[in-house]
Design a protein around this motif. Structure first.
Motif, PDB file in Angstrom:
ATOM      1  N   LEU A 163     145.499   6.648  34.305  1.00 59.71           N
ATOM      2  CA  LEU A 163     144.539   6.958  33.047  1.00 59.71           C
ATOM      3  C   LEU A 163     142.882   6.975  33.917  1.00 59.71           C
ATOM      4  CD1 LEU A 163     146.025   6.202  30.282  1.00 59.71           C
ATOM      5  CD2 LEU A 163     145.304   8.692  31.100  1.00 59.71           C
ATOM      6  N   ALA A 164     143.109   6.701  35.725  1.00 62.36           N
ATOM      7  CA  ALA A 164     141.836   6.715  35.949  1.00 62.36           C
ATOM      8  C   ALA A 164     141.334   7.794  36.151  1.00 62.36           C
ATOM      9  CB  ALA A 164     142.208   6.178  37.216  1.00 62.36           C
ATOM     10  N   GLU A 165     139.777   8.094  36.189  1.00 60.73           N
ATOM     11  CA  GLU A 165     139.173   9.377  36.238  1.00 60.73           C
ATOM     12  C   GLU A 165     139.884  10.301  37.412  1.00 60.73           C
ATOM     13  OE1 GLU A 165     134.384   9.019  35.420  1.00 60.73           O
ATOM     14  OE2 GLU A 165     135.060   7.052  36.759  1.00 60.73           O
ATOM     15  N   CYS A 166     139.458  11.503  36.080  1.00 57.51           N
ATOM     16  CA  CYS A 166     139.957  12.922  36.988  1.00 57.51           C
ATOM     17  C   CYS A 166     139.572  13.810  36.565  1.00 57.51           C
ATOM     18  CB  CYS A 166     141.619  12.793  36.920  1.00 57.51           C
ATOM     19  SG  CYS A 166     141.940  13.026  34.732  1.00 57.51           S
ATOM     20  N   LEU A 167     139.777  15.391  36.927  1.00 55.98           N
ATOM     21  CA  LEU A 167     138.523  16.229  37.012  1.00 55.98           C
ATOM     22  C   LEU A 167     139.307  16.615  35.557  1.00 55.98           C
ATOM     23  CD1 LEU A 167     137.764  17.269  40.524  1.00 55.98           C
ATOM     24  CD2 LEU A 167     136.108  16.087  38.444  1.00 55.98           C
ATOM     25  N   PRO A 168     138.920  17.572  35.359  1.00 54.21           N
ATOM     26  CA  PRO A 168     139.610  18.525  33.971  1.00 54.21           C
ATOM     27  C   PRO A 168     140.330  19.314  34.725  1.00 54.21           C
ATOM     28  CG  PRO A 168     137.175  18.104  33.905  1.00 54.21           C
ATOM     29  CD  PRO A 168     137.203  17.518  35.123  1.00 54.21           C
ATOM     30  N   ASP A 169     141.199  20.064  33.958  1.00 53.37           N
ATOM     31  CA  ASP A 169     141.701  21.343  35.253  1.00 53.37           C
ATOM     32  C   ASP A 169     141.025  21.789  34.796  1.00 53.37           C
ATOM     33  OD1 ASP A 169     143.819  19.776  34.930  1.00 53.37           O
ATOM     34  OD2 ASP A 169     144.993  20.731  32.410  1.00 53.37           O
ATOM     35  N   PRO A 170     141.119  22.919  35.968  1.00 50.82           N
ATOM     36  CA  PRO A 170     140.280  24.104  35.959  1.00 50.82           C
ATOM     37  C   PRO A 170     140.939  25.924  35.595  1.00 50.82           C
ATOM     38  CG  PRO A 170     141.674  23.593  38.484  1.00 50.82           C
ATOM     39  CD  PRO A 170     141.751  22.771  37.335  1.00 50.82           C
ATOM     40  N   ILE A 171     140.297  26.559  35.424  1.00 48.42           N
ATOM     41  CA  ILE A 171     140.842  27.805  34.811  1.00 48.42           C
ATOM     42  C   ILE A 171     140.606  28.916  36.057  1.00 48.42           C
ATOM     43  CG2 ILE A 171     140.767  29.820  33.437  1.00 48.42           C
ATOM     44  CD1 ILE A 171     140.248  27.700  31.118  1.00 48.42           C
ATOM     45  N   ASP A 206     138.967  15.101  44.248  1.00 48.85           N
ATOM     46  CA  ASP A 206     140.277  14.277  42.796  1.00 48.85           C
ATOM     47  C   ASP A 206     141.894  14.889  44.067  1.00 48.85           C
ATOM     48  OD1 ASP A 206     141.872  13.350  41.292  1.00 48.85           O
ATOM     49  OD2 ASP A 206     141.302  14.778  39.562  1.00 48.85           O
ATOM     50  N   THR A 207     142.330  13.902  44.148  1.00 55.99           N
ATOM     51  CA  THR A 207     143.185  13.852  44.791  1.00 55.99           C
ATOM     52  C   THR A 207     144.000  12.799  44.716  1.00 55.99           C
ATOM     53  OG1 THR A 207     142.513  12.565  46.873  1.00 55.99           O
ATOM     54  CG2 THR A 207     142.244  14.478  47.002  1.00 55.99           C
ATOM     55  N   GLY A 208     144.516  13.196  43.179  1.00 50.72           N
ATOM     56  CA  GLY A 208     145.068  11.325  42.389  1.00 50.72           C
ATOM     57  C   GLY A 208     144.101  10.406  42.114  1.00 50.72           C
ATOM     58  N   ILE A 209     143.063  10.515  42.926  1.00 50.84           N
ATOM     59  CA  ILE A 209     141.821   9.666  42.939  1.00 50.84           C
ATOM     60  C   ILE A 209     140.463  10.015  42.723  1.00 50.84           C
ATOM     61  CG2 ILE A 209     140.865   7.012  43.950  1.00 50.84           C
ATOM     62  CD1 ILE A 209     143.692   6.478  44.978  1.00 50.84           C
ATOM     63  N   LEU A 210     139.748   9.588  42.035  1.00 53.11           N
ATOM     64  CA  LEU A 210     138.434  10.216  42.125  1.00 53.11           C
ATOM     65  C   LEU A 210     137.165   9.354  42.767  1.00 53.11           C
ATOM     66  CD1 LEU A 210     137.211  13.166  40.386  1.00 53.11           C
ATOM     67  CD2 LEU A 210     136.305  11.809  39.106  1.00 53.11           C
ATOM     68  N   ARG A 211     137.428  10.222  43.853  1.00 50.65           N
ATOM     69  CA  ARG A 211     136.099  10.311  44.660  1.00 50.65           C
ATOM     70  C   ARG A 211     135.092  10.519  44.544  1.00 50.65           C
ATOM     71  NH1 ARG A 211     136.662  11.650  49.667  1.00 50.65           N
ATOM     72  NH2 ARG A 211     135.953  10.325  50.807  1.00 50.65           N
ATOM     73  N   VAL A 212     133.425  10.031  45.198  1.00 52.22           N
ATOM     74  CA  VAL A 212     132.065  10.970  44.157  1.00 52.22           C
ATOM     75  C   VAL A 212     131.593  11.050  46.394  1.00 52.22           C
ATOM     76  CG1 VAL A 212     129.892  11.299  43.237  1.00 52.22           C
ATOM     77  CG2 VAL A 212     132.349  10.046  42.205  1.00 52.22           C
ATOM     78  N   VAL A 213     131.432  11.210  46.391  1.00 50.38           N
ATOM     79  CA  VAL A 213     130.274  11.868  47.154  1.00 50.38           C
ATOM     80  C   VAL A 213     128.735  12.671  47.151  1.00 50.38           C
ATOM     81  CG1 VAL A 213     129.865  12.683  49.933  1.00 50.38           C
ATOM     82  CG2 VAL A 213     131.319  11.946  49.018  1.00 50.38           C
ATOM     83  N   ALA A 214     127.304  11.970  47.720  1.00 51.97           N
ATOM     84  CA  ALA A 214     126.346  11.652  46.857  1.00 51.97           C
ATOM     85  C   ALA A 214     125.167  12.037  48.075  1.00 51.97           C
ATOM     86  CB  ALA A 214     125.700  11.584  45.918  1.00 51.97           C
ATOM     87  N   ASN A 260     142.208  27.160  48.307  1.00 54.98           N
ATOM     88  CA  ASN A 260     143.250  27.440  49.368  1.00 54.98           C
ATOM     89  C   ASN A 260     144.600  26.838  49.155  1.00 54.98           C
ATOM     90  OD1 ASN A 260     142.553  24.618  49.891  1.00 54.98           O
ATOM     91  ND2 ASN A 260     140.927  25.326  51.455  1.00 54.98           N
ATOM     92  N   GLY A 261     145.519  26.585  50.310  1.00 54.30           N
ATOM     93  CA  GLY A 261     146.376  26.163  50.177  1.00 54.30           C
ATOM     94  C   GLY A 261     146.276  24.513  49.645  1.00 54.30           C
ATOM     95  N   ALA A 262     145.402  23.868  49.885  1.00 56.72           N
ATOM     96  CA  ALA A 262     144.722  22.130  49.830  1.00 56.72           C
ATOM     97  C   ALA A 262     144.371  21.754  48.438  1.00 56.72           C
ATOM     98  CB  ALA A 262     145.055  21.478  50.979  1.00 56.72           C
ATOM     99  N   ALA A 263     143.457  23.105  48.433  1.00 59.54           N
ATOM    100  CA  ALA A 263     142.365  23.062  46.749  1.00 59.54           C
ATOM    101  C   ALA A 263     141.900  23.385  46.409  1.00 59.54           C
ATOM    102  CB  ALA A 263     141.241  21.799  47.296  1.00 59.54           C
ATOM    103  N   VAL A 264     141.662  23.468  44.637  1.00 65.86           N
ATOM    104  CA  VAL A 264     140.434  24.929  44.484  1.00 65.86           C
ATOM    105  C   VAL A 264     139.677  24.331  44.558  1.00 65.86           C
ATOM    106  CG1 VAL A 264     139.963  25.764  42.050  1.00 65.86           C
ATOM    107  CG2 VAL A 264     142.280  25.624  43.118  1.00 65.86           C
ATOM    108  N   LEU A 318     139.355  19.769  43.436  1.00 67.18           N
ATOM    109  CA  LEU A 318     140.807  19.736  42.573  1.00 67.18           C
ATOM    110  C   LEU A 318     141.607  19.544  43.620  1.00 67.18           C
ATOM    111  CD1 LEU A 318     142.601  18.659  40.075  1.00 67.18           C
ATOM    112  CD2 LEU A 318     143.210  20.854  39.877  1.00 67.18           C
ATOM    113  N   GLY A 319     142.119  18.424  44.133  1.00 68.56           N
ATOM    114  CA  GLY A 319     143.403  18.777  45.287  1.00 68.56           C
ATOM    115  C   GLY A 319     144.353  17.626  44.983  1.00 68.56           C
ATOM    116  N   ASP A 320     144.635  16.971  43.781  1.00 69.99           N
ATOM    117  CA  ASP A 320     146.006  17.085  43.673  1.00 69.99           C
ATOM    118  C   ASP A 320     146.690  17.805  43.507  1.00 69.99           C
ATOM    119  OD1 ASP A 320     148.229  15.624  41.903  1.00 69.99           O
ATOM    120  OD2 ASP A 320     146.505  14.080  41.028  1.00 69.99           O
ATOM    121  N   LYS A 321     148.295  16.977  44.411  1.00 69.49           N
ATOM    122  CA  LYS A 321     148.904  19.114  44.327  1.00 69.49           C
ATOM    123  C   LYS A 321     149.873  18.849  43.705  1.00 69.49           C
ATOM    124  CE  LYS A 321     149.842  16.828  49.388  1.00 69.49           C
ATOM    125  NZ  LYS A 321     150.981  16.964  50.431  1.00 69.49           N
TER     126      LYS A 321
END
Length: 299
Positions: free
Chosen positions: A87-95, A215-223, A255-259, A275-278
């Motif tokens: 239940l680590a941090e993750c992005l909300p579901d996109p529409i 978010d690929t299953g683990i949330l990474r932040v770049v600033a 694309n095929g890998a992310a939204v 969001l890149g969590d498969k």
């Protein structure tokens, strides 16, 4: 107690109200799956209720969905605070909807007064009570007296919770430029620069303090613009298979890998949510009318 399950009028009314109920739950939870669970629980509770004691079916169902959503939100927060890895941090579901398409009736309700992913991220920093109160009052016009009964607080406490949430939202910078054409022009410039590997071009469309969340299953932040530009350039190959979409009603890419969702303010990108969590991508319907599907991997 009268079982309502065999009443065709009740069933028909519930289906009519379902998009609204799902919209309430999605804004409170940020999860399409949990929102559907909350709506289904409301249906089950309706089955166990006496229809004669329900004066306003829409109001009653909204209250049930709100309370169920609050319970789910509190449980999620509690488990996160307990340090459970799943239940680590993750992005909300996109529409995700096509740029030139018409959303389904259900999507249209979800997108009405839509919240970008960045704003949903901000809501996720609120306490469960603040989030529920803000969503119900500011987005759905529910009165503080009614909200107070849901959250078992006084109306004044509910009003203060909404006020705290409102200040956090207004101060977040997560509210996008309201002009879709301006949004799209900036995102198109970002995509063109990414395809060309043009770091300077990327920096020109990024705010100096831009934040990228991946978010690929683990949330990474770049600033910061330089770091985000370098990160974007890494995906130059994928950029050629990327198409414009709407993500929660604002300019995005897929694309095929992310939204990818973008927050554009004053002509610059201030936030990028990827969001890149498969597993989560596989649950999204990314099939559009003008093509069979997005590239393999986004199904």
């Amino acid at each position: 107690m009268t079982d309502t399950s065999g009443d065709p009028f009740v069933a028909e009314e519930f289906e009519r109200l379902r998009p609204h109920l799902r919209s309430v739950a999605y804004r409170v939870l940020g999860s399409l799956t949990e929102a559907e669970d909350a709506v289904q629980e409301a249906w089950l509770r309706l089955h166990r209720s006496d229809r004669a004691e329900i004066d306003n079916l829409g109001g009653w169902l909204t209250t049930v969905v709100a309370r169920v959503s609050l319970t789910l939100l509190k449980a999620r927060r509690s488990r996160r605070e307990s340090g459970l890895a799943e239940l680590a941090e993750c992005l909300p579901d996109p529409i995700v909807t096509p740029v030139d398409g018409t959303p389904s009736p259900e999507e249209a309700v979800l997108l009405a007064d839509s919240l970008g992913l960045a704003l949903l991220v901000v809501l996720d920093t609120l306490t469960p009570t603040e989030r529920l109160t803000f969503v119900l009052h500011d987005m759905f016009g529910v009165g503080y007296d009614e909200i107070a009964r849901m959250v078992e607080r006084s109306p004044e406490a509910a009003r203060k919770a909404a006020s705290r949430a409102r200040r956090r939202v207004r101060g977040s910078g997560a509210v996008p430029d309201p002009d879709p054409a301006r949004q799209r022009a900036v995102v198109d410039a970002f995509l063109a620069a990414t395809r060309d590997g043009d770091i300077a071009g990327l920096v020109r469309v990024l705010a100096p303090d831009v934040v990228l969340r991946a978010d690929t299953g683990i949330l990474r932040v770049v600033a910061g613009a330089p770091a985000v530009a370098q990160q974007a350039a890494v995906f130059r190959r994928l950029a050629h298979d990327t198409r414009p979409v709407l993500v929660n009603g604002v300019a995005g890419l897929a694309n095929g890998a992310a939204v990818m969702a973008f927050t554009v303010r004053d002509g610059l990108i201030t936030e990028i949510d990827i969001l890149g969590d498969k597993e989560r991508l596989a649950r999204l319907d990314l099939t559009f009318p003008d093509d069979e599907t997005l590239p393999e991997g986004a199904r």
